[in-house]
Design a protein around this motif. Structure first.
Motif, PDB file in Angstrom:
ATOM      1  N   GLU A 196       0.826  -1.201   0.000  1.00  6.64           N
ATOM      2  CA  GLU A 196       0.000   0.000   0.000  1.00  6.64           C
ATOM      3  C   GLU A 196       0.862   1.253   0.000  1.00  6.64           C
ATOM      4  N   SER A 215       2.406   1.640  -3.360  1.00  4.48           N
ATOM      5  CA  SER A 215       1.420   2.113  -4.330  1.00  4.48           C
ATOM      6  C   SER A 215       1.232   3.627  -4.227  1.00  4.48           C
ATOM      7  N   GLN A 216       1.214   4.114  -2.988  1.00  2.00           N
ATOM      8  CA  GLN A 216       1.074   5.563  -2.804  1.00  2.00           C
ATOM      9  C   GLN A 216       2.284   6.304  -3.353  1.00  2.00           C
ATOM     10  N   ARG A 225       4.267   5.297  -5.726  1.00  2.84           N
ATOM     11  CA  ARG A 225       4.236   5.248  -7.186  1.00  2.84           C
ATOM     12  C   ARG A 225       3.254   6.259  -7.762  1.00  2.84           C
ATOM     13  N   GLU A 226       2.105   6.429  -7.104  1.00  7.45           N
ATOM     14  CA  GLU A 226       1.142   7.408  -7.575  1.00  7.45           C
ATOM     15  C   GLU A 226       1.711   8.826  -7.479  1.00  7.45           C
ATOM     16  N   GLN A 276       9.127  -1.149  -8.215  1.00  5.57           N
ATOM     17  CA  GLN A 276       8.345  -2.113  -8.986  1.00  5.57           C
ATOM     18  C   GLN A 276       8.885  -3.531  -8.779  1.00  5.57           C
ATOM     19  N   LEU A 326       7.768  -4.735  -5.490  1.00  5.21           N
ATOM     20  CA  LEU A 326       6.332  -4.990  -5.537  1.00  5.21           C
ATOM     21  C   LEU A 326       6.041  -6.326  -6.187  1.00  5.21           C
TER      22      LEU A 326
END
Length: 499
Positions: free
Chosen positions: A267, A270-271, A273-274, A294, A297
């Motif tokens: 999570e 993901s944040q 990466r955004e 990545q 991940l």
């Protein structure tokens, strides 16, 4: 882990075997002692009768010699009397020893009459010797006749006494035989009792072990079902057993902790990466960090589905198989999970990856038995090849799941590695149904790098390898009905010490 509390399931079963073994030893000892006592009693009774009979035989033989000497005045009979007399003496000593062991008035009287008989016979022989000497007139015929009749009277008493003693001994022998029959029955009852006792103890012990294993597996299954529906499950599995299942429970608890940490990490990644996408930073340093993120991940995507299937399979295996195979299966499963957790974000060697595949294959063989065959064609030169964790096992699992799953028998998977120049080649071949043509076209055209299709595992592996080797890989699939070969070619890189 609570390894110090471990008690092997096989050792617990062996305790039951020891009980049966001890009961068998005690039964054998009881049978041996009982047979010895019975044999001793039979021999003792028989020997006493034979010794008495031998005394009577010796007396009869001696009496025949006396009759021959008296009726026919043979000097040879007179001379042979001495040896017959010694035989009677020896047999009297034998009967006297019987009396010393167990006093009998009738036997004592018999030996005394035999002594008297010998005295009368001695007197008769002296008279006959004088009669047969050079001066026969010194002994009259009346004296010889009178002495012969006296000896025969004693002989008559001996005959009567022997018959009475023999009848008495037969009665005693019958009583002893009855006692020995009772002893034999008691020994048989003791053996049966020991056998039943051993079986009862063995069955109670084994039922207790089976109940403990079943209860532990039930708790394991319930816990896994709870975790399957909620990865954020806060409770941890606690077993009361002190065997290999406790190690498995501790491993599952550690696995759940790691999974929850990784989900949180996913999570967070993901944040990040955004944020990177929104900022559209084209700096090389940030690009490398993004690729590393990545990589982590993709490396951290653990699907617990296989773990749940494996645990369910172990639960079924415990019902139909013995505890030894269950123990081995649990240990290999724990080792398999430990490999995945310890090396999840680390670099591994091709040799370690192959060992992990062998553990996975062992688990699948326990599940499918001889339904599928696995063949390794390994080039030992490639053992130190550096690579990400969990590359080959998902490909083997994919071949089982999509290629061979509907085959009832004859399925075969071949794992190959070889060195070609400065490259290492890895191939996974199966004789299953093959890939659909449209999916092969996606691989050839590179579309599957961007699409999320049903073969997520292959795409995941391709992206991880591409990031790890910075794009210097070749990845393609040759597939038709009955044969599918997945090829991976990577640059030669050996694992460094401490990496």
């Amino acid at each position: 882990m609570n390894r110090d509390r471990k008690k092997s399931i096989s050792v617990e079963y062996q305790k039951g075997y020891y009980v049966i073994f001890c009961c068998v030893i005690i039964m054998f000892a009881a049978a041996t002692i009982g047979n010895w006592m019975l044999s001793r009693g039979y021999r003792s009774t028989l020997n006493e009768l034979l010794e008495l009979n031998q005394l009577y035989v010796e007396i009869e033989t001696s009496n025949m010699v006396i009759n021959d000497a008296y009726l026919y005045l043979r000097e040879s009979s007179v001379e042979s009397y001495a040896s017959e007399r010694e035989n009677i003496r020896r047999q009297i000593d034998v009967v006297n020893r019987q009396v010393e062991r167990e006093y009998s008035r009738a036997k004592k009287d018999l030996t005394c009459m035999t002594e008297t008989y010998l005295e009368e016979c001695d007197a008769l022989m002296r008279l006959l010797e004088s009669y047969l000497s050079d001066n026969p007139g010194r002994v009259s015929n009346e004296e010889i006749d009178q002495q012969y009749r006296a000896a025969q009277e004693v002989m008559d008493y001996i005959n009567t006494s022997f018959k009475e003693i023999y009848s008495l001994e037969l009665t005693v022998s019958q009583k002893r035989e009855q006692e020995m029959v009772k002893l034999s029955r008691s020994i048989s009852l003791l053996q049966i009792g020991l056998l039943l006792l051993g079986l009862i103890i063995y069955l109670r012990h084994n039922l207790k072990i089976i109940r403990n294993i079943s209860e532990s597996l039930r708790q394991l299954t319930q816990f896994v079902e709870c975790v399957k529906g909620n990865l954020y499950h806060t409770e941890r599995l606690e077993l009361r057993s002190h065997d290999e299942l406790l190690i498995l429970a501790d491993t599952i608890n550690e696995l759940l902790d790691i999974i929850q940490e990784q989900v949180e990490q996913l999570e967070q990644d993901s944040q990040i990466r955004e944020q990177i996408r929104e900022m559209e930073i084209d700096n090389l340093r940030l690009k490398n960090e993004l690729q590393s993120s990545q990589m982590d991940l993709l490396q951290s995507r653990i699907n617990p589905h296989f773990l749940f299937n494996t645990l369910n399979m172990i639960s079924n295996s415990a019902v139909i198989e013995d505890a030894e195979q269950t123990r081995m299966l649990i240990d290999i499963t724990a080792e398999y999970l430990r490999y995945n957790l310890d090396r999840l974000t680390k670099t591994v060697s091709l040799k370690e990856e192959l060992e992990n595949v062998k553990d996975y294959i062992y688990i699948q063989k326990c599940r499918f038995e001889e339904r599928f065959a696995f063949v390794f064609e390994i080039d030992e030169q490639c053992g130190g090849q550096k690579m990400p964790c969990m590359i080959l096992q998902p490909l083997v699992e994919n071949a089982l799941k999509h290629g061979l799953y509907h085959m009832r028998s004859g399925g075969k998977i071949i794992i190959r590695t070889r060195a070609e120049g400065n490259c290492t080649v890895m191939e996974i071949e199966d004789n299953g149904c093959g890939f659909p043509e449209e999916y092969l076209e996606k691989i050839r055209s590179g579309i599957f790098e961007h699409e999320r299709d049903t073969h997520v595992g292959i795409r995941n592996i391709y992206m991880r390898l591409k990031l790890f080797y910075k794009g210097q890989i070749r990845f393609w699939v040759d597939s038709c009905q009955g044969k599918t070969v997945l090829h991976i070619v990577v640059p030669r890189q050996n694992v460094c010490k401490g990496e």
